[in-house]
Design a protein around this motif. Structure first.
Motif, PDB file in Angstrom:
ATOM      1  N   HIS A   9       6.184  -5.231  12.052  1.00 21.12           N
ATOM      2  CA  HIS A   9       5.516  -3.933  11.916  1.00 21.12           C
ATOM      3  C   HIS A   9       5.174  -3.371  13.290  1.00 21.12           C
ATOM      4  O   HIS A   9       4.041  -2.969  13.577  1.00 21.12           O
ATOM      5  N   HIS A  15       0.849  -1.197   0.000  1.00 22.38           N
ATOM      6  CA  HIS A  15       0.000   0.000   0.000  1.00 22.38           C
ATOM      7  C   HIS A  15       0.874   1.232   0.000  1.00 22.38           C
ATOM      8  O   HIS A  15       2.109   1.127   0.094  1.00 22.38           O
ATOM      9  N   ASP A  58       5.798   4.391   5.012  1.00 26.79           N
ATOM     10  CA  ASP A  58       6.694   3.422   5.672  1.00 26.79           C
ATOM     11  C   ASP A  58       6.840   2.126   4.872  1.00 26.79           C
ATOM     12  O   ASP A  58       7.669   1.283   5.202  1.00 26.79           O
ATOM     13  N   HIS A  59       6.066   2.004   3.779  1.00 28.86           N
ATOM     14  CA  HIS A  59       6.177   0.818   2.929  1.00 28.86           C
ATOM     15  C   HIS A  59       6.711   1.155   1.538  1.00 28.86           C
ATOM     16  O   HIS A  59       6.871   0.279   0.700  1.00 28.86           O
ATOM     17  N   ASP A  66      -0.414  -3.774   5.911  1.00 22.97           N
ATOM     18  CA  ASP A  66      -0.989  -3.520   7.231  1.00 22.97           C
ATOM     19  C   ASP A  66      -2.465  -3.904   7.189  1.00 22.97           C
ATOM     20  O   ASP A  66      -3.122  -3.710   6.180  1.00 22.97           O
TER      21      ASP A  66
HETATM   22 ZN   LIG Z   1       2.796   0.441   7.872  1.00 23.06          ZN
END
Ligand SMILES: [Zn+2]
Ligand SMILES: [Zn+2]
Length: 309
Positions: free
Chosen positions: A271, A62, A66-67, A213
């Motif tokens: 995570h 997504h 942070d990804h 997530d």
């Molecule tokens: Zn995340």
């Protein structure tokens, strides 16, 4: 015949001094798949001695930073080290806009083709890659923005013939071929040769699922049923269950319940929120629901062993 998984980053939201943002490498028989590409991913790849040129598939779950924020640095470095081969990029449709911007503004040295495979709306698992020896499925997760999990599953191996029976029954070439395909053979004298008797499966196909997530939801365990190795996010401890609910994340316990319900063989959690420098509480909460769980310790290579017959 390797099948290994290496977490490069397991921090949520912002990098911390303990952990890096999300990035993970799966090595299936020498083919490398990069799943998510958080900041500093390329430094982590270097730390593991993984060549940027060997990664032909990048999957982005997504578009939270942070990804993703390591992707464009990595693409630039791939160009600088002289990559020419095709790169396959899978991710939410909206990633195309950011990719186009990057290529327009910073893509001068990019001499390799990037084939973008957009992931659109889906109600359940969809095959996004069918290769010679494995399939990859994407499936929708439940997060604040469109988010996808990924399931990697090796194909069933070809059946092997039992050598003792090949000799005993003096099997011909076409009889062997048919039995290996799983077809019954009826001989001229009426003798019936059943494939189950003459063949065996040499090894079990292996599988890995990535779920991050997401908050927990009823369909997810069905979609990842029985996988050998599951990486599931576990952003929070029990004490923050309400925070997990409102931010569409999971607690370590919820990840473990999902793994148990899905009948997975082994669970790795990651995570993690930066509020937990020490992860022992999350691990013990998860273990109280599902025994075969560990922390997805960064830069550790976890193997899914081949089960032979
Ligand atoms: Zn995340
Ligand atoms: Zn997110």
């Amino acid at each position: 015949m390797e099948f290994t998984y290496t977490p490069l980053g397991t921090a949520s939201a912002t990098p911390s001094v303990y952990r890096y943002p999300s990035a993970h490498v799966l090595n299936i028989r020498g083919r490398l798949f990069l799943i998510d590409c958080g900041e500093a991913c390329q430094i982590r790849l270097r730390r593991m001695g993984i060549s940027f040129l060997k990664i032909d598939h990048i999957l982005i779950s997504h578009l939270h930073g942070d990804h993703l924020f390591g992707l464009f640095g990595l693409l630039s470095s791939m160009a600088m080290v002289g990559r020419t081969s095709l790169l396959n990029l899978y991710g939410p449709e909206r990633l195309r806009k950011t990719l186009d911007f990057f290529l327009e503004e910073y893509g001068e040295g990019v001499k390799f083709q990037i084939e973008f495979h957009p992931l659109g709306a889906m109600q359940g698992p969809q095959t996004i890659l069918s290769a010679r020896n494995l399939d990859i499925q994407a499936f929708p997760l439940r997060h604040r923005i469109p988010t996808y999990g990924f399931l990697f599953r090796e194909h069933e191996p070809e059946l092997n013939l039992r050598k003792d029976l090949v000799e005993k029954y003096q099997l011909g070439i076409s009889e062997m071929a048919r039995l290996k395909r799983g077809d019954r053979v009826i001989r001229e004298d009426g003798q019936c040769l059943e494939p189950e008797q003459f063949t065996y499966r040499p090894w079990e196909p292996r599988s890995f699922a990535y779920c991050s997530d997401t908050s927990v939801f009823a369909e997810l365990p069905k979609w990842i049923q029985g996988v050998d190795l599951l990486y599931h996010e576990a952003t929070f401890a029990d004490s923050e269950v309400e925070c997990a609910r409102t931010t569409f994340h999971s607690t370590a316990r919820q990840a473990a319940i999902c793994a148990r319900t899905a009948g997975v063989k082994r669970l790795l959690i990651g995570h993690f929120s930066a509020r937990y420098p020490d992860l022992s509480k999350l691990l013990s909460e998860a273990r109280s629901e599902f025994e075969a769980v560990d922390i997805a310790t960064e830069l550790t290579t976890f193997e899914v062993p081949l089960k032979k017959y």
